[in-house]
Scaffold this active site. Sequence first.
Site: not given
Ligand SMILES: [Zn+2]
Length: 342
Positions: A68, A185, A219-220, A239, A319
């Site tokens: 993503h 990410d 995706e998030e 991922d 994150h």
């Molecule tokens: Zn991810």
Amino acid sequence: MDEKYVDFAVNTVVELCKIPSPTGYTKKAEKYLQTVFKELGCKFYRSLKGNIVVQLGGDLDPLVLAAHIDTLGGMVRSIKSNGRLRITNVGSYPFVLIENEDCIIHTRDGREFEGTFKHIDPAVHVNGNLGKEERTDKNVEVVLDEKVNKREDVEELGVSVGDFISIDPRTKMTKKGFIKSRHLDDKASAGVLVSLARYIKENKIDLKRKIYLIFTTYEEVGHGGSCIPDDVVEMISVDMGAVGDDLKTDEYKVSICAKDSGGPYDYDVTTKLINVAKNEKLNYAVDIYPSYGSDVEATLRAGYEIKHGLIGPGVSASHGYERTHREGIKNTLELLLKYIQE
Ligand SMILES: [Zn+2]
């Protein structure tokens, strides 16, 4: 593998990280990929929701490799009477992870304004409680780098409720091969897939399987992988590998996930991934991610009947201000290259 493909993957990761693309505002990252795949001479299209779908290889057993390109971010929730911005998060993260980060407000007419996520009373010399308070959207706000003191000033600038906010990625390559950035990410994996396509093209690899690379954009928020081509029989989410607590994955490894919050991954796909990694003597780990969901789970929940797997380079401090290493990128690239030829 020739190191030039690892370099290319790493450079692509760095370039992608620098392009603001919070979920819902991924147009610039989509454009970037479209340019790259045009240059590589790959067949691709952009789906209605912005996924970039690239097609490689032959006709057998169509397989999707998905990464993503959307990231965490924010949106203007309201403009306060003092000219500060109340924000709502895009994607999930604790607010403590954005405090003191710089950001950009993207207005819908294409202008950009700089700012910083700050506590509402951020001076240690004034606020004795600063270190003790939990951070929420009520006490973390955006301070614009503009001479504004009231709501009307901000409205006059053209900043509005609903404008996207991207977080400064602070992307850095170190001499020892680490990549430090927000949004590794999942741009670390997106870079791997771009380099995989280049490798296949330049080395004229004759793939029997039909391979789709899908770069998803939601995706998030949980529905990135909800639409895939109808002929697909298998999908692997590429991922980031989670690092921490009792997990064996680190930033040098490719991580193979056996189970996450969405349950176990397909037995045959996961076993084959492990066997390929073992046979190729790659630096890998098999792990259980306690708090993780992937794009391919969105695909299954959307009703597709396919086999599924999850792998990715180890990324620490997920994150937040994340870190990985070129060895993790290389191991992921090599595992995918072998797997699609098995
Ligand atoms: Zn991810």
